[in-house]
Enzyme design. Structure first.
Site, PDB file in Angstrom:
ATOM      1  N   ASN A   9      53.862  -3.660  29.124  1.00 17.12           N
ATOM      2  CA  ASN A   9      54.392  -2.344  28.765  1.00 17.12           C
ATOM      3  C   ASN A   9      55.792  -2.584  28.207  1.00 17.12           C
ATOM      4  OD1 ASN A   9      55.327   0.253  28.559  1.00 17.12           O
ATOM      5  ND2 ASN A   9      55.475   0.609  30.773  1.00 17.12           N
ATOM      6  N   TRP A  10      55.889  -2.545  26.884  1.00 18.38           N
ATOM      7  CA  TRP A  10      57.183  -2.857  26.258  1.00 18.38           C
ATOM      8  C   TRP A  10      58.187  -1.726  26.440  1.00 18.38           C
ATOM      9  CZ3 TRP A  10      55.592  -4.982  20.711  1.00 18.38           C
ATOM     10  CH2 TRP A  10      54.871  -6.172  20.874  1.00 18.38           C
ATOM     11  N   LYS A  11      57.717  -0.567  26.847  1.00 17.71           N
ATOM     12  CA  LYS A  11      58.592   0.617  26.963  1.00 17.71           C
ATOM     13  C   LYS A  11      59.334   0.835  25.637  1.00 17.71           C
ATOM     14  CE  LYS A  11      59.004  -0.424  31.836  1.00 17.71           C
ATOM     15  NZ  LYS A  11      59.630  -0.069  33.096  1.00 17.71           N
ATOM     16  N   HIS A  95      52.721   7.057  33.490  1.00 17.98           N
ATOM     17  CA  HIS A  95      53.740   6.113  33.958  1.00 17.98           C
ATOM     18  C   HIS A  95      54.820   6.892  34.702  1.00 17.98           C
ATOM     19  CE1 HIS A  95      56.930   3.163  34.013  1.00 17.98           C
ATOM     20  NE2 HIS A  95      56.001   2.245  33.800  1.00 17.98           N
ATOM     21  N   GLU A  97      57.903   6.714  34.730  1.00 18.98           N
ATOM     22  CA  GLU A  97      59.054   7.131  33.900  1.00 18.98           C
ATOM     23  C   GLU A  97      58.727   8.413  33.145  1.00 18.98           C
ATOM     24  OE1 GLU A  97      59.551   3.381  31.887  1.00 18.98           O
ATOM     25  OE2 GLU A  97      60.198   2.479  33.779  1.00 18.98           O
ATOM     26  N   GLU A 167      51.634   1.404  40.782  1.00 19.74           N
ATOM     27  CA  GLU A 167      53.000   0.951  40.529  1.00 19.74           C
ATOM     28  C   GLU A 167      53.956   1.664  41.484  1.00 19.74           C
ATOM     29  OE1 GLU A 167      53.463  -0.675  36.322  1.00 19.74           O
ATOM     30  OE2 GLU A 167      53.764   1.478  36.160  1.00 19.74           O
ATOM     31  N   GLY A 173      61.126  -2.370  37.599  1.00 21.22           N
ATOM     32  CA  GLY A 173      62.388  -2.742  36.972  1.00 21.22           C
ATOM     33  C   GLY A 173      63.504  -3.043  37.961  1.00 21.22           C
ATOM     34  N   SER A 213      57.863  -5.204  38.891  1.00 19.49           N
ATOM     35  CA  SER A 213      58.555  -6.495  38.970  1.00 19.49           C
ATOM     36  C   SER A 213      57.597  -7.673  39.171  1.00 19.49           C
ATOM     37  CB  SER A 213      59.633  -6.473  40.057  1.00 19.49           C
ATOM     38  OG  SER A 213      60.604  -5.475  39.750  1.00 19.49           O
ATOM     39  N   GLY A 234      56.197  -4.852  32.896  1.00 18.54           N
ATOM     40  CA  GLY A 234      57.251  -4.302  32.054  1.00 18.54           C
ATOM     41  C   GLY A 234      58.145  -5.404  31.512  1.00 18.54           C
ATOM     42  N   GLY A 235      59.275  -5.616  32.175  1.00 20.26           N
ATOM     43  CA  GLY A 235      60.293  -6.558  31.698  1.00 20.26           C
ATOM     44  C   GLY A 235      59.746  -7.921  31.298  1.00 20.26           C
TER      45      GLY A 235
HETATM   46  C1  PEP Z   1      56.269  -0.920  34.330  1.00 20.73           C
HETATM   47  O1  PEP Z   1      57.126  -0.272  33.768  1.00 20.73           O
HETATM   48  O2  PEP Z   1      55.089  -0.567  34.221  1.00 20.73           O
HETATM   49  C2  PEP Z   1      56.679  -2.084  35.111  1.00 20.73           C
HETATM   50  C3  PEP Z   1      55.836  -2.565  35.980  1.00 20.73           C
HETATM   51  O3  PEP Z   1      57.939  -2.563  34.875  1.00 20.73           O
HETATM   52  P1  PEP Z   1      58.575  -3.923  35.487  1.00 20.73           P
HETATM   53  O4  PEP Z   1      57.516  -4.991  35.395  1.00 20.73           O
HETATM   54  O5  PEP Z   1      59.751  -4.200  34.614  1.00 20.73           O
HETATM   55  O6  PEP Z   1      58.939  -3.620  36.896  1.00 20.73           O
END
Ligand code: PEP
Length: 251
Positions: A9-11, A95, A97, A167, A173, A213, A234-235
């Site tokens: 997920n590049w956001k 998501h 966010e 999640e 994050g 994470s 994500g990251g």
């Molecule tokens: C996400 O936004 O779906 C996510 C899991 O982010 P991260 O891996 O950065 O925690």
């Protein structure tokens, strides 16, 4: 057997040029390798068509959202049909966010899910509790309500097309990952909720990803759990050097 998936997920990261570059690099890194899971990248809407054109079928492409309306006077929105017309096969929905910053309710997500399915997209449907809910021991009731409110209107056949992503919001994050035990415990619970509604076969075939994470150092341990079928990343999906080892955690 249910699918194993590692989805990025590049956001709201990467310009179009940077995104196409990253997608091509990932595609090249996967070429000729034995990959034991499906690989997906969730990219900004502006990048979808170009990324689809830059990768082989080994990399599925996801939108990060779609509208809750089919078409019409909704300035700035992107419909599920538009997403599907780019060649994307998936759409990330719900998501945390988007729930937190853009007011996406269970009712809105129900509409988005129906439109995604009607347009042949696979929803990657995100659920998860915030820290206060976890501390109050309410995580099970939170995820159950999220699933019930947005998805339990679906027929068993349509529910079978959904990928769930658990999640925990406190892990997204933050560098704070759920332990393998916490992940397994709630994934097994989620599967039991699905089984109670749709039966054991549908539940057994439901892919449930873990997100929060997840990275190269913890992916193997998380994925080793019987009810964890991959990750939403994500990251660590923003560089091939970090994303590839997570995909290879299935090898
Ligand atoms: C996400 O936004 O779906 C996510 C899991 O982010 P991260 O891996 O950065 O925690």
């Amino acid at each position: 057997m249910r699918k194993k998936i590692v989805a990025g997920n590049w956001k709201m990261n990467k310009t179009l040029q940077e995104g196409v570059e990253l997608a091509k690099e990932l595609n090249a890194a996967l070429a000729g390798k034995t990959i034991n899971c499906d690989v997906v990248v969730g990219v900004p809407a502006t990048h979808i068509a170009s990324v689809v054109a830059s990768v082989d079928s080994v990399v599925g492409v996801a939108a990060q959202n779609c509208a809750d309306k089919a078409s019409g006077a909704y300035t700035g929105e992107i419909s599920a049909a538009m997403v599907a017309s780019t060649g994307a096969k998936y759409v990330i929905l719900g998501h945390s966010e988007r729930r937190a910053y853009y007011g996406e309710t269970s009712e809105i997500l129900k509409e988005k899910t129906l439109l995604a399915l009607a347009n042949g997209l696979t929803p990657i449907f995100c659920i998860g509790e915030v820290l206060e809910e976890r501390e109050a021991g309410k995580q099970n009731e939170v995820v159950k309500a999220q699933i019930e409110e947005s998805l339990f209107n679906l027929s068993a056949e349509d529910f079978g097309k959904i990928v769930l992503a658990y999640e925990p919001v406190w892990a997204i994050g933050t560098g704070k990952t759920a332990t393998a035990e916490q992940a397994q415990e709630i994934h097994a619970y989620i599967r039991s909720v699905v089984a109670a509604k749709y039966g054991a076969e549908v539940a057994d075939n439901t892919t449930i990803l873990y997100g929060g994470s997840c990275n190269a150092s913890n992916a193997k341990e998380l994925f080793a759990n019987p009810d964890v079928d991959g990750g939403l990343i994500g990251g660590a999906s923003l560089a091939v050097a970090n994303f590839l080892p997570i995909i290879e955690a299935w090898n």
